[in-house]
Motif scaffolding. Structure first.
Motif, short mmCIF file in Angstrom:
data_model
loop_
_atom_site.label_atom_id
_atom_site.label_comp_id
_atom_site.label_asym_id
_atom_site.label_seq_id
_atom_site.Cartn_x
_atom_site.Cartn_y
_atom_site.Cartn_z
N ARG A 165 12.79 3.07 -42.67
CA ARG A 165 11.95 2.30 -41.74
C ARG A 165 12.28 0.81 -41.85
O ARG A 165 12.39 0.11 -40.85
N GLY A 166 12.44 0.34 -43.08
CA GLY A 166 12.78 -1.06 -43.30
C GLY A 166 14.11 -1.43 -42.69
O GLY A 166 14.26 -2.51 -42.11
N ARG A 167 15.08 -0.55 -42.79
CA ARG A 167 16.40 -0.81 -42.19
C ARG A 167 16.29 -0.89 -40.67
O ARG A 167 16.93 -1.74 -40.04
N ILE A 168 15.50 -0.03 -40.09
CA ILE A 168 15.31 -0.03 -38.63
C ILE A 168 14.63 -1.32 -38.19
O ILE A 168 14.97 -1.90 -37.15
N GLN A 169 13.70 -1.82 -39.00
CA GLN A 169 12.97 -3.04 -38.64
C GLN A 169 13.86 -4.28 -38.71
O GLN A 169 13.47 -5.32 -38.21
N THR A 170 15.04 -4.18 -39.29
CA THR A 170 15.96 -5.32 -39.32
C THR A 170 16.94 -5.32 -38.15
O THR A 170 17.70 -6.26 -38.00
N LEU A 171 16.90 -4.28 -37.33
CA LEU A 171 17.83 -4.18 -36.20
C LEU A 171 17.48 -5.18 -35.11
O LEU A 171 16.30 -5.46 -34.85
N SER A 172 18.50 -5.69 -34.44
CA SER A 172 18.29 -6.55 -33.27
C SER A 172 17.78 -5.71 -32.11
O SER A 172 17.87 -4.47 -32.14
N LEU A 173 17.30 -6.36 -31.08
CA LEU A 173 16.83 -5.65 -29.90
C LEU A 173 17.96 -4.83 -29.28
O LEU A 173 17.76 -3.67 -28.88
N GLU A 174 19.14 -5.40 -29.24
CA GLU A 174 20.30 -4.68 -28.70
C GLU A 174 20.61 -3.43 -29.53
O GLU A 174 20.88 -2.35 -28.97
N GLN A 175 20.54 -3.54 -30.85
CA GLN A 175 20.78 -2.39 -31.71
C GLN A 175 19.68 -1.35 -31.55
O GLN A 175 19.95 -0.15 -31.56
N LEU A 176 18.43 -1.81 -31.39
CA LEU A 176 17.32 -0.86 -31.18
C LEU A 176 17.51 -0.08 -29.89
O LEU A 176 17.25 1.12 -29.83
N GLU A 177 17.99 -0.76 -28.85
CA GLU A 177 18.24 -0.06 -27.59
C GLU A 177 19.34 0.98 -27.75
O GLU A 177 19.22 2.10 -27.23
N ALA A 178 20.39 0.64 -28.49
CA ALA A 178 21.48 1.59 -28.73
C ALA A 178 20.97 2.77 -29.56
O ALA A 178 21.31 3.93 -29.28
N LEU A 179 20.15 2.49 -30.55
CA LEU A 179 19.58 3.57 -31.37
C LEU A 179 18.67 4.45 -30.54
O LEU A 179 18.67 5.68 -30.69
N GLY A 180 17.91 3.84 -29.63
CA GLY A 180 17.03 4.61 -28.75
C GLY A 180 17.79 5.62 -27.91
O GLY A 180 17.31 6.73 -27.66
N GLU A 181 19.01 5.26 -27.50
CA GLU A 181 19.83 6.22 -26.76
C GLU A 181 20.46 7.25 -27.69
O GLU A 181 20.49 8.45 -27.38
#
Length: 159
Positions: free
Chosen positions: A122-138
């Motif tokens: 969870r902590g690693r995910i919270q360090t992701l940029s918005l762009e990375q979060l969008e990529a992870l969401g896909e």
């Protein structure tokens, strides 16, 4: 389309509305100031004068700014600067809100997809940029195990 062009396109209607309904806008947004203005005398938008004195702001030109010459009830000429823009603080708050919403959504989807997430993950995910979060969401649509998520993080997360 660039952010500057988008902002220019979005601000044009506001400028037109402000020019068309200036007395009403002043009475609505600045009633105390509007009471001091002699509305029987014409007001004048000073676009050329404003361009001469306006400086580039740190985030770029403030497109919705208008300089207006009005006459006070006592007869003095007064120039009003009308500014309609998002401040740096508001922009930062907006970006943080998008980031937090992205994190919350991705974490919820991951939990549904692969089960309870360890706090370290969870902590690693919270360090992701918005762009990375969008990529992870896909990418998470293809995950079936926690291992898939860990592999994705290893391949896509910057230190």
């Amino acid at each position: 389309m660039t952010e500057e062009l988008e902002r220019a396109d979005n601000d044009s209607p506001w400028k037109e509305i402000l020019e068309a309904y200036f007395p009403q806008a002043m009475q609505f947004f600045f009633p105390q100031t509007a009471e001091l203005i002699n509305w029987e005398r014409p007001h004048e938008f000073l676009d050329k004068e404003f361009q001469q004195i306006a400086r580039e702001a740190e985030l770029g030109r403030r497109y919705a700014d208008k300089l207006v010459k009005v006459w006070q009830i006592q007869g003095q000429e007064t120039w009003l600067l009308i500014m309609s823009y998002i401040t740096t603080g508001e922009r930062i708050g907006y970006e943080r809100g998008k980031q937090e919403q992205g994190q919350t959504l991705v974490l919820r989807l991951l939990q549904k997809r692969v089960g309870e997430l360890p706090q370290e993950v969870r902590g690693r995910i919270q360090t992701l940029s918005l762009e990375q979060l969008e990529a992870l969401g896909e990418a998470l649509l293809d995950f079936t195990t926690l291992e898939d998520l860990l592999n994705w993080l290893e391949a896509n997360q910057t230190a």
